[in-house]
Design a protein around this motif. Structure first.
Motif, PDB file in Angstrom:
ATOM      1  N   HIS A 290      46.042  34.330  40.909  1.00 38.61           N
ATOM      2  CA  HIS A 290      46.265  35.788  40.868  1.00 38.61           C
ATOM      3  C   HIS A 290      44.971  36.475  40.454  1.00 38.61           C
ATOM      4  O   HIS A 290      44.575  36.441  39.288  1.00 38.61           O
ATOM      5  CB  HIS A 290      47.387  36.091  39.868  1.00 38.61           C
ATOM      6  CG  HIS A 290      48.107  37.362  40.146  1.00 38.61           C
ATOM      7  ND1 HIS A 290      47.844  38.166  41.219  1.00 38.61           N
ATOM      8  CD2 HIS A 290      49.120  37.981  39.459  1.00 38.61           C
ATOM      9  CE1 HIS A 290      48.652  39.214  41.206  1.00 38.61           C
ATOM     10  NE2 HIS A 290      49.428  39.132  40.143  1.00 38.61           N
TER      11      HIS A 290
ATOM     12  N   SER B 177      40.317  44.162  41.209  1.00 40.61           N
ATOM     13  CA  SER B 177      40.330  43.099  40.193  1.00 40.61           C
ATOM     14  C   SER B 177      39.998  43.680  38.822  1.00 40.61           C
ATOM     15  O   SER B 177      39.643  44.853  38.692  1.00 40.61           O
ATOM     16  CB  SER B 177      39.330  42.010  40.567  1.00 40.61           C
ATOM     17  OG  SER B 177      37.993  42.479  40.383  1.00 40.61           O
TER      18      SER B 177
ATOM     19  N   LEU C 176      47.130  38.822  35.955  1.00 35.31           N
ATOM     20  CA  LEU C 176      45.836  38.808  36.617  1.00 35.31           C
ATOM     21  C   LEU C 176      44.797  38.091  35.760  1.00 35.31           C
ATOM     22  O   LEU C 176      44.840  38.170  34.532  1.00 35.31           O
ATOM     23  CB  LEU C 176      45.350  40.238  36.871  1.00 35.31           C
ATOM     24  CG  LEU C 176      46.087  41.086  37.914  1.00 35.31           C
ATOM     25  CD1 LEU C 176      45.461  42.473  37.977  1.00 35.31           C
ATOM     26  CD2 LEU C 176      46.042  40.427  39.277  1.00 35.31           C
TER      27      LEU C 176
END
Length: 626
Positions: free
Chosen positions: A462, A578, A540
């Motif tokens: 992820h 990100s 994440l």
């Protein structure tokens, strides 16, 4: 390998050649008849020429209503290459009769041949589209359909123009007769090279009456919601296409004041546009069915139809005493804009129709695929007849052609909204396709490791907020993504995820009821044969490395023992979405358009699934490319 390589393959080219020659003959025959009746003012059965032409069109379409049910049953019950040869042999006989009719100017015979050609097309249509999935690989089917659409429209164009040009010749009747017979014979010859396509339901008991099997065909199509509504979308394409082809001559002559050569230029532009759109589908969909192109196509169709409404008539420099040729037409701003809009309408029509046709082939049950395609033919014929009546009604209401273009634009929007609302997968796939095709260049390694059908759990690292979109866009099978329930709170994102059938999840400590509901829903989806994708890290990555995999995957497999497929996303770390450097979405966009790779590993049997082993495999596949 490009779709054009299919032209060198015996699995495809003989069928395409047979289709092309048949479509050419259909249009040469019809247009030569129209020219003969119109310019020699021939009456038949007491009907004036204009009504004879309407009668010919009705006779060609009539067999679709009367015999499609029987044709679909025959196509499913018998070996298809043999059926094609029988049909093409009968076409040779029909063209011989047509040639004699042209030479003797027996219009009654020609009307009979028109009916028989419609009957031939009724039997041929379900065969030609159901045979493609039997001869082509899944990765070739989109390209095959694109080439079929391209060949068909070019055959229509060449046959239409040839029918007029040949009849203008002093020896027109002789030329038409010879060409019809020659091309039918070539079509028969090509059909002998078509490979065998075994019967898909050889035990089927054929029903001779049309109504019960017709109803049964539509019931078959209703078993899959996307198939049923795709038939409606497919039929609207033919409603729209037949309307445009009927309107073009009047639009060209009365409003644009152009000559026959410019009208032929319009037909050429439209045909090339369809071909460009159809052939681009394979590239845009990465050689697999991508129904996300359908909303993209419908939006473009609406846009260019609306532009044709806005443009109006061109203003030519100087006095125009005679019909305008292509060069003078294109010297005006409006002429260029009309040409661009016609081309754009055709290109986006290609984006629209090829995925719909491929969906009908891939998602129809093989045992009754031909009957579903026959049901599609009935609907197509019904919509084309409805288009003729609709145009007559709109004309009588006093609408000009630009106004009718607006009506067609609104109709395209309305039909699209209905379909996309009832089958949300279209819009969901469109969003995934946009992200995975326009924002990034996604390359998939190991796609063959994904099952074509049946359940499996996909596990992936992820890296960003768009991981699920990139995976969903790269993998053409529908996927149920397991995602934090917090994503399901936003007004727009909640609706998108609901349409994509995403599964909200929370930690057992935070929201136990959501946690239990998520695992129950995962089990249901796997039990229904779907793909489920999870991100076992549960968050994440804040540093670009793979976090520890949580044991939830083992809980899933204990309940639903299905294969698990490890995957690794590479190249997204440092992107706009990100956590690298700053908060996502609040920093300068980076890596847009960058190459992203999704590597798909070998399936792991359920008894061998361990979270730590999956983590090791994903880290190994990802390597140093973050």
């Amino acid at each position: 390998m490009s779709q054009l390589s299919l032209l060198k393959n015996r699995r495809f080219f003989p069928l395409l050649a047979t289709l092309f020659l048949g479509a050419f003959n259909d249009n040469l025959l019809k247009n030569a008849l129209v020219f003969l009746v119109t310019y020699q003012s021939i009456q038949v059965f007491g009907l004036p020429p204009s009504e004879v032409i309407i009668l010919a069109g009705m006779l060609f379409v009539l067999p679709y209503f009367l015999f499609s049910a029987f044709a679909g049953q025959v196509a499913d019950k018998f070996e298809k290459s043999r059926l094609i040869r029988i049909i093409k042999a009968l076409e040779v006989l029909m063209m011989a009769i047509a040639g004699l009719a042209f030479l003797s100017e027996k219009i009654e015979w020609l009307l009979l041949v028109i009916f028989l050609m419609g009957l031939q097309s009724t039997f041929f249509a379900p065969i030609k589209f159901s045979v493609l999935p039997q001869h082509l690989k899944e990765t070739e089917l989109v390209g095959g359909n694109a080439l079929v659409s391209t060949g068909t429209f070019f055959a229509i164009l060449i046959g239409t123009v040839s029918g007029v040009l040949i009849r203008l010749s002093e020896w027109g009747s002789i030329f038409v007769s010879l060409i019809l017979f020659l091309f039918s014979a070539l079509g028969l010859f090509a059909s002998f090279w078509i490979p065998k396509a075994p019967a898909t339901d050889s035990k089927l008991k054929i029903s001779w009456e049309p109504f019960t099997p017709s109803w049964q065909m539509f019931q078959f199509s209703r078993q899959n919601k996307s198939v049923f509504w795709s038939i409606l979308g497919n039929s609207w394409f033919w409603f729209l296409g037949s309307s445009i082809l009927v309107l073009l001559p009047t639009y060209a002559k009365e409003m644009l004041k152009v000559n026959e050569i410019t009208l032929t230029f319009f037909l050429f532009v439209f045909t090339v546009g369809i071909a460009v759109g159809a052939l681009l589908c394979e590239r845009l969909s990465r050689k697999r069915l991508e129904i996300g192109l359908v909303p993209f196509g419908s939006f473009g169709m609406f846009l260019f139809l609306f532009d044709l409404f806005l443009i109006g008539a061109p203003s030519y420099e100087g006095m125009v005493d005679e019909a305008v040729g292509p060069i003078q037409f294109l010297s005006s701003y409006e002429g260029i804009r009309i040409s661009v809009s016609l081309f754009g309408l055709a290109v986006f029509s290609g984006f629209y129709i090829v995925p719909l046709q491929t969906l009908l082939q891939q998602r129809s049950e093989p045992s009754h695929r031909s009957r579903i395609l026959a049901a599609n033919n009935i609907m197509n014929a019904l919509f084309m007849v409805a288009a003729s009546f609709a145009l007559i009604g709109l004309k009588r209401l006093g609408l000009e052609i630009p106004d009718i273009m607006l009506v067609l634009a609104m109709g395209t929007a309305a039909v699209s909204l209905v379909i996309f609302n009832l089958v949300p997968e279209f819009l969901f796939r469109f969003l995934l396709w946009l992200i995975s095709s326009l924002l990034y260049r996604v390359r998939v390694k190991g796609y063959e490791n994904l099952p074509e059908q049946g359940p499996a759990v996909l596990v992936c690292n992820h890296v960003s907020f768009v991981d699920w979109m990139l995976i969903g866009g790269a993998i053409k099978r529908p996927i149920r993504f397991v995602m934090t329930y917090k994503f399901h709170r936003g007004f727009f994102l909640k609706r998108i995820l609901r349409r994509g059938k995403a599964i909200p999840i929370a930690s057992k400590r935070d929201r136990p009821e959501i946690y239990e509901a998520a695992f129950s829903r995962i089990a249901d989806e796997l039990g229904s044969g779907e793909l489920v994708c999870i991100f076992p890290e549960g968050k994440l990555t804040p540093h670009g490395e793979v976090n520890e995999f949580r044991p939830g995957i083992e809980k899933i497999i204990q309940t639903s023992p299905v294969p698990v497929i490890p995957m690794a996303l590479k190249g997204l770390w440092g992107s706009f979405f990100s956590l690298e450097g700053a908060k996502p979405l609040l920093k300068w966009p980076k890596k847009l358009g960058a190459l992203i790779e999704l590597e798909v590993g070998q399936p792991i049997e359920p008894e061998r699934v361990r979270a730590e082993e999956l983590e090791r495999q994903v880290v190994e596949m990802r390597g140093s490319w973050k």
